[in-house]
Design an enzyme around this catalytic site. Sequence first.
Site, short mmCIF file in Angstrom:
data_model
loop_
_atom_site.label_atom_id
_atom_site.label_comp_id
_atom_site.label_asym_id
_atom_site.label_seq_id
_atom_site.Cartn_x
_atom_site.Cartn_y
_atom_site.Cartn_z
N SER A 128 1.03 -1.08 0.18
CA SER A 128 -0.02 0.02 0.00
C SER A 128 0.94 1.26 0.00
O SER A 128 2.06 1.17 0.54
CB SER A 128 -0.89 0.12 1.15
OG SER A 128 -1.57 1.16 1.53
N TYR B 100 -2.47 -1.52 10.42
CA TYR B 100 -2.50 -1.81 8.84
C TYR B 100 -1.03 -1.29 8.41
O TYR B 100 -0.26 -1.77 7.51
CB TYR B 100 -3.50 -0.78 8.32
CG TYR B 100 -3.57 -0.89 6.82
CD1 TYR B 100 -4.22 -2.05 6.09
CD2 TYR B 100 -3.14 0.28 6.11
CE1 TYR B 100 -4.41 -2.05 4.81
CE2 TYR B 100 -3.23 0.20 4.67
CZ TYR B 100 -3.74 -0.99 4.08
OH TYR B 100 -3.96 -0.98 2.63
#
Length: 279
Positions: A143, A157
């Site tokens: 990401s 995350y």
Amino acid sequence: MTLKLAGRTAFITGGANGIGLGIARALAGAGVKLALADIDGDALEIARAELLPLAAIETFVLDVRDREEFARAAKDVEDRLGPVTLLFNNAGVAGGAPVSRLSYELWDWGVDINLHGVFNGIRTFLPRMLELGEGGYIVNTSSGAGLVAGAGAGVLYQSTKFAVVGLSEALAIELADEDIGVSVLCPGPVATNIIERTRALQPSVTRSMTREQLEAARAKSGHMKSFLAGGASPDAVGRHVLEAMSERRLYVHTDPALASLVEERARAIIEAMPTQMLI
């Protein structure tokens, strides 16, 4: 070396939804045989029906935390479609909680999927690729949040996505003398339903939350949904990934929005280094 895709077999985790499905569509157009793995059996059936006219396809209900299921799926794929030489470790979740509410259960759940799931794919398929000796490619989905810390993404995350970037960089070094390429996909916002799917799967953190905390969490979730909805389409990302593979690019980005923040982070790291080795 130039990687010829047609006729190869690809294994895609998280392949029935979002970015994984976008990659599958792009691969089907390139003449690749598809093995889609996903925890969502209903979505797999829909994806299979869509892609079957375009490519040879097999589907597998798979939890990427389950190493025994990975091994069984690998054997089944080889029997039905031939050896896997294109691996897309794409399955992931966006869950988390403020660090003060981040339980061991939620932490282990997120790390097992976002990080261990990537390694499980590598450990299952890479030895087979090396033994076969026909080259191949591995794409790990991280990401933009794996490149620079920012408000909103959360400790869980970002920790896992930073780890996937480091794993991919190290893997590329180890495979530099092999005919197996490595890329790490670091997308910005992509129009998927990952927020909804994550909320349906993750261990609950709401049982002991106050009304105010619940309202704040719901507002944040709504903001993230809107943010993702305005992002790139999964199909555009899938096509972009194939372009990056053809150029053997290690880092694959979908937009330039984080460029200044990544540059700022790199500068801060360099400026913090001493001018000479400590003794």
